[in-house]
Design an enzyme around this catalytic site. Structure first.
Site, PDB file in Angstrom:
ATOM      1  N   GLY A  39     116.498 -15.311  98.209  1.00 42.88           N
ATOM      2  CA  GLY A  39     117.817 -15.160  98.804  1.00 42.88           C
ATOM      3  C   GLY A  39     117.904 -13.894  99.648  1.00 42.88           C
ATOM      4  O   GLY A  39     117.542 -12.818  99.182  1.00 42.88           O
ATOM      5  N   CYS A  65     125.137 -17.518  93.283  1.00 42.84           N
ATOM      6  CA  CYS A  65     124.340 -16.513  92.588  1.00 42.84           C
ATOM      7  C   CYS A  65     125.209 -15.774  91.589  1.00 42.84           C
ATOM      8  O   CYS A  65     126.175 -15.105  91.947  1.00 42.84           O
ATOM      9  CB  CYS A  65     123.730 -15.510  93.556  1.00 42.84           C
ATOM     10  SG  CYS A  65     122.681 -14.342  92.670  1.00 42.84           S
TER      11      CYS A  65
HETATM   12  C1  LIG Z   1     113.847 -14.985  89.030  1.00 44.45           C
HETATM   13  C2  LIG Z   1     114.773 -15.916  89.737  1.00 44.45           C
HETATM   14  C3  LIG Z   1     115.379 -15.540  90.929  1.00 44.45           C
HETATM   15  C4  LIG Z   1     116.253 -16.402  91.586  1.00 44.45           C
HETATM   16  N1  LIG Z   1     116.798 -16.029  92.780  1.00 44.45           N
HETATM   17  C5  LIG Z   1     117.564 -16.909  93.478  1.00 44.45           C
HETATM   18  C6  LIG Z   1     118.044 -16.599  94.779  1.00 44.45           C
HETATM   19  O1  LIG Z   1     117.766 -15.527  95.320  1.00 44.45           O
HETATM   20  N2  LIG Z   1     118.804 -17.518  95.422  1.00 44.45           N
HETATM   21  C7  LIG Z   1     119.125 -18.720  94.847  1.00 44.45           C
HETATM   22  O2  LIG Z   1     119.812 -19.526  95.469  1.00 44.45           O
HETATM   23  N3  LIG Z   1     118.664 -19.049  93.631  1.00 44.45           N
HETATM   24  C8  LIG Z   1     117.892 -18.179  92.935  1.00 44.45           C
HETATM   25  N4  LIG Z   1     117.399 -18.545  91.695  1.00 44.45           N
HETATM   26  C9  LIG Z   1     117.742 -19.856  91.156  1.00 44.45           C
HETATM   27  C10 LIG Z   1     116.632 -20.877  91.424  1.00 44.45           C
HETATM   28  O3  LIG Z   1     116.472 -21.069  92.797  1.00 44.45           O
HETATM   29  C11 LIG Z   1     116.952 -22.219  90.747  1.00 44.45           C
HETATM   30  O4  LIG Z   1     118.194 -22.675  91.220  1.00 44.45           O
HETATM   31  C12 LIG Z   1     117.023 -22.105  89.240  1.00 44.45           C
HETATM   32  O5  LIG Z   1     116.049 -21.216  88.757  1.00 44.45           O
HETATM   33  C13 LIG Z   1     116.863 -23.449  88.532  1.00 44.45           C
HETATM   34  O6  LIG Z   1     115.621 -24.026  88.765  1.00 44.45           O
HETATM   35  P1  LIG Z   1     114.355 -23.863  87.743  1.00 44.45           P
HETATM   36  O7  LIG Z   1     114.843 -24.187  86.376  1.00 44.45           O
HETATM   37  O8  LIG Z   1     113.322 -24.806  88.268  1.00 44.45           O
HETATM   38  O9  LIG Z   1     113.926 -22.442  87.850  1.00 44.45           O
HETATM   39  C14 LIG Z   1     116.535 -17.669  91.034  1.00 44.45           C
HETATM   40  C15 LIG Z   1     115.928 -18.044  89.831  1.00 44.45           C
HETATM   41  C16 LIG Z   1     115.042 -17.203  89.178  1.00 44.45           C
HETATM   42  C17 LIG Z   1     114.415 -17.656  87.897  1.00 44.45           C
END
Ligand SMILES: Cc1cc2nc3c(=O)[nH]c(=O)nc-3n(C[C@H](O)[C@H](O)[C@H](O)COP(=O)(O)O)c2cc1C
Ligand SMILES: Cc1cc2nc3c(=O)[nH]c(=O)nc-3n(C[C@H](O)[C@H](O)[C@H](O)COP(=O)(O)OP(=O)(O)OC[C@H]3O[C@@H](n4cnc5c(N)ncnc54)[C@H](O)[C@@H]3O)c2cc1C
Ligand SMILES: Cc1cc2nc3c(=O)[nH]c(=O)nc-3n(C[C@H](O)[C@H](O)[C@H](O)COP(=O)(O)OP(=O)(O)OC[C@H]3O[C@@H](n4cnc5c(N)ncnc54)[C@H](O)[C@@H]3O)c2cc1C
Ligand SMILES: Cc1cc2nc3c(=O)[nH]c(=O)nc-3n(C[C@H](O)[C@H](O)[C@H](O)COP(=O)(O)O)c2cc1C
Ligand code: FES
Ligand code: FES
EC number: 1.3.-.-
Lengths: 251, 303, 303, 251
Positions: B46, B129
């Site tokens: 992001g 976020c």
């Molecule tokens: C360490 C970390 C950082 C993240 N940073 C962002 C971000 O900057 N922008 C965003 O839209 N989502 C962010 N997310 C959310 C992920 O894009 C995603 O929506 C969320 O982790 C669910 O998917 P997953 O279970 O496969 O990780 C972040 C997730 C994690 C774990």
């Protein structure tokens, strides 16, 4: 480029060497040879979402040695892994100690920060090594350091083994004989060592810990505050570290 | 091997798996593990208008089958991204998505404009976020605010626009409808569920931000439910995510109504997850005589 | 051994652990495993004015570190409960809580009146059941509807009144405030998070109800976060639940702000969980010189 | 009243006896002696939230025998449990077959519904036992039934072992010689058996499956629709069953 499933290591030893502290040897000749002192292994504990970072305590042509303390659920599971089983480990990761062939070193380890000092100290002929522990039950790796023929100091907080002193007490006595310090251990210890080094104009490298996600620099969770060019910034323990110049670190 | 390509809002992906924003940085690190063209796309970390330091550590905690994170949008700012990261990313043979977050509507608009003049493939509006003080999730939790921000950014954006939704809401389908009605070309969902862990030995929250966003397998059933509800409510494509960690999960999320997928946390467990998941999807398709992933999307037969 | 007693809304519990509604039936089955006085209380299976058959099976699915259920309030009706189950329950040496659910405000009122004339100890207003067509969660997702139903039932209820909240909302603290302002003596939270699983071999949802309520360890961080937010917003005591499965979780939930706890899913894994959790809590108290659980409640020190 | 931690069983055997089908013996003398045919064991698979219900295939004074097919993640993990390890098992649970000493029985098992028929058939002298499988790779327990000296029939859908027939084909031939049927297997098979029994006025007990939570009757998830006194109701497989009078079951 690493290859798919390259990160399989076979456990060839996993034994308790002090109360709650385990000595594990894992085999993978392709990756083990790459290991440098101060780097770490990111271990997938079966059933857990996050890997556990453990410093490389020693390495040879085919194996990595990892010495870890059982703290929570992950290391508990790890301690029950049997010889012969395979572990999924990303290693070696991070930047290790930068060891100059010309300089005289003092390697300092406190508690579970002692293991990475073994591999580091092996890079030098008869270096000064200071190891500190809370008490005699937690003392580890003394014979390994001795085998390695270094000038070894053992301190405990309560005097139940070696000298009743802090590692910094010994460091102060040896300052004249060394050019640089490499240290790993609890933050208060690292802060104290760093202060002594700064006051005496001795360069000091410290190995830091932070909770990790990816372990390779992509997720930015393992942030560590440093002061560079006068401004504070976050760098990352897994990729920029775990070893940092102690002058940069915001303790 | 089966054809894994999908199309979202006119953009072609050669695989349905997109790296989820924030879990993959700007791709450099994972390119040491495999060719990034193995991924259908990369949703970049992001980015904000100005450089951000993010939250103080610890920023992560483990939970049963999941994690909490509170990175707090650490990033070098949009200009740095466009200048330093995008050119390299565009050479990786995969769709590049900019994930943007602002403190104000205007900031979102400015970023969208700047990015519209680049060769970025798509823009993902992060209005979900949970780990930043101002802006962040506040934009994403009411239909009205989602309508406003989507419309505003749409007017400043020449790229296909994805709106990324927060699961921390009462009725996610209604929110998706607001985004659709105001110009979103696609929905991505779900962002993290807000959670908290406390270290009982210190009495302190494990994460310095006190709360963090939960991701990983634990949230998968919530994500599937929300994608299903939303797929029944909107016509624009959905990029489904939240806890996908194996190929079976990928199929399940597609069946629930997703056209493409994002994966994040599973790569912390296994950096090779995307490769393995793609292999599993391909095998499933071959075994079941499925020619295109579009046959799977939305194919769940509710009782 | 440490003193495990707690007091909620004037009612004394000899342990902080209460069996969560719907996971413990009316207690008979678990009484084959241990004396029910090992529990601080029992929140009975949700009851309705008339007997309900509940949903068709399958009613349960497994998820990573959790489960989904959609029992759909199968129960014999309030009159049967009062006549056949309550007398036996009252002899078990533990606090008995009636968990009630209605299709209409009036139904809730009628049940509260009937129960007010019995020796039930407390009434728990279930306005958060996600698995029934009418009523159920609909009452629990807006401040206004929570205010109305709480006020209405309060006027028809002579027993201490607990309002049980749904986590499927944007701002749970606001909802808790509505309940508090309208006469709730305590809050219990959280009910299940709505989720879905699909069998990829059949393309059918695993649960016949399509969606189900997620419980178990997976939801624990969400529950802790919500309890913490709510404890910061209301003065009435909170009965915390959602994924507690070991004594460490119990301490964590108390630290977040809970005065007492409910446990459900963990008893499917281990029927003896309440005994083991109580032992762990007592040891923790002894080791840390804690005299009363009230010292732990809300003791988290946010950063 | 059961006692705290009474439910520990020691694995003394866990072997694959046909493609994906495992034969497991677990030891706990206090609980094994209580087992009746048709009851089940509710097994905690390490790492899983929900237990897995498996029918008791056989029992002696100290052990339970459980024969299970690897279907999903839980049984997969179970198949890897090693001899000597302990499992947490709630058993025996549910109501088993009601076997009348005066009557002549036919025990019918289809596929992975065959195992509970072994213990059941042992309650009678030379009973009729009909076992049906999809093909020869899935055939199990034939020698056990033979040892037990019963009148054993083996059918497979494709004729790759025994007779190419359905269990119902054999049942029809034996109707004159029996007074009651006990059956376990897939729903379509149970429905067909039940219809034949009803038409011929032969009582029939069927053992049903449903996804479970608690396994003891408290959570009401394992609902099974029955018709009693003219109205439909839900009863529960774990507590009211798993064995039901086939006339009651709404197939
Ligand atoms: C360490 C970390 C950082 C993240 N940073 C962002 C971000 O900057 N922008 C965003 O839209 N989502 C962010 N997310 C959310 C992920 O894009 C995603 O929506 C969320 O982790 C669910 O998917 P997953 O279970 O496969 O990780 C972040 C997730 C994690 C774990
Ligand atoms: C670069 C580096 C090198 C390390 N080297 C060693 C070593 O050689 N020997 C050793 O015993 N320990 C070492 N540690 C600490 C070790 O990583 C933790 O003790 C371990 O992760 C705890 O895991 P757990 O499952 O027992 O605890 P849990 O509390 O179950 O862990 C939960 C989560 O928090 C993380 N976590 C908990 N404590 C720490 C910590 N102190 N540092 C980083 N993450 C943590 C875990 O990795 C996991 O993601 C090192 C840490 C880092 C960052
Ligand atoms: C009373 C009873 C007796 C049984 N006896 C046997 C037996 O002797 N041998 C045997 O191989 N199988 C038997 N089964 C079926 C066995 O329980 C399932 O195959 C097993 O639970 C699947 O678990 P899994 O982890 O492999 O599958 P997963 O798909 O990982 O299981 C997920 C969840 O669904 C449940 N589930 C999945 N399939 C079934 C099913 N068919 N019935 C009930 N729950 C299910 C699991 O228990 C678990 O809770 C019996 C089932 C019941 C109800
Ligand atoms: C099988 C099952 C049935 C439930 N039935 C009810 C119910 O009737 N009324 C109610 O208020 N909550 C019901 N719940 C929700 C629980 O009381 C509890 O809020 C939830 O399970 C979270 O706690 P846990 O994770 O400890 O199980 C049910 C939960 C389960 C698993
Ligand atoms: S752990 Fe991901 S950046 Fe360090
Ligand atoms: S499994 Fe709980 S009632 Fe049958």
């Amino acid at each position: 480029m690493m290859s798919y499933d390259a990160q399989k290591f076979k456990v060839i030893k996993n034994e308790e060497i002090a109360t709650g502290i385990f000595d594990m040897w894992v085999e993978n000749s392709e990756l083990s040879v790459l290991a440098k002192p101060g780097q770490f292994a990111h271990i997938l504990v079966p059933g857990k979402v996050l890997r556990r970072p453990i410093s490389i305590c020693d390495a040879d042509k085919s194996c990595l040695r990892l010495v870890y303390q059982v703290k929570g659920e992950g290391t508990e599971i790890l301690s029950k892994v049997k010889v012969g089983e395979e572990l999924d480990i990303l290693a070696p990761l991070g930047n290790g100690f930068d060891i100059n062939p010309e300089k005289r070193y003092c390697f300092i380890g406190g508690g579970i920060g002692v293991p990475p000092m073994l591999y580091a100290s092996k890079q030098k002929e008869k270096p000064v090594v200071i190891t500190g522990f809370r008490n005699k039950d937690l003392v580890i790796l003394q014979s390994d350091f001795r085998k390695d023929n270094c000038e070894l100091y053992l301190t405990t907080d309560d005097g139940s083994a070696g000298e009743k002193a802090f590692v910094t007490d010994v460091l102060k006595r040896k300052l004249d004989e060394i050019d640089e310090v490499c240290a790993c251990g609890p933050m208060p210890m690292l802060r104290a060592i760093s202060e002594i080094c700064n006051e005496n104009n001795v360069p000091c490298q410290v190995s830091l810990e932070e909770r990790m996600g990816c372990g390779i620099g992509a997720c930015l969770v393992c942030a560590c505050e440093v002061k560079r060019n006068g401004t504070n910034d976050y760098v990352h323990v897994c990729k920029d570290g775990p070893v940092f110049d102690s002058k940069e670190v915001v303790f | 091997m089966a054809d894994l390509s999908v199309k979202v809002a006119g953009v072609d992906f050669n695989s349905p798996l997109i790296a989820a924003s924030g879990t993959f940085g700007f791709g450099h690190e994972y390119s040491n593990f495999y060719d990034l063209s193995n991924l259908g796309g990369i949703s970049c970390k992001g980015i904000t208008l100005k450089k951000r330091l993010g939250n103080p550590p610890p920023r992560i905690a483990e939970t049963p089958s999941g994690i909490l994170n509170a990175v707090g949008l650490q990033n070098p700012g949009v200009d740095h991204f466009i200048e330093k990261d995008l050119p390299w990313l565009k050479k990786q043979g995969t769709v590049i998505i900019a994930n943007i977050a602002g403190n104000t509507q205007e900031e979102y608009g400015q970023m969208a404009e700047k990015l519209s003049d680049t060769d970025i493939d798509m823009i993902e509006l992060n209005i979900s976020c949970p780990n930043v003080k101002s802006g962040g999730v506040a934009f994403g939790t009411s239909c009205e605010s989602v309508a406003n921000i989507t419309k505003y950014v749409r007017d400043h954006c020449k790229k296909p626009l994805i709106v990324k939704l927060s699961p921390n809401v009462t009725d996610i389908a209604e929110i998706a409808k607001s985004a659709e009605a105001n110009g979103a070309d696609a929905i991505s969902m779900i962002n993290t569920l807000t959670g908290m862990r406390i270290d009982i030995n210190t009495g302190r929250p494990i994460i310095k931000n006190n709360t963090g966003g939960m991701s990983g397998p634990a949230i998968f059933p919530v994500a599937v439910r929300m994608v299903w509800q939303t797929a029944n409510a909107v016509k624009i494509p959905i990029i489904g995510m939240g806890g996908i960690s194996k190929w079976q999960d990928a199929i399940e999320m597609l069946m629930a109504g997703a056209t493409a997928l994002q994966i994040g946390t599973c790569m912390f467990t296994d950096p090779y997850a995307p490769i393995k998941i793609n292999e599993g999807i391909a095998e499933f398709m071959d075994k079941n005589g499925i020619k295109s992933l579009s046959e799977i999307t939305g194919s769940v037969k509710p009782w």
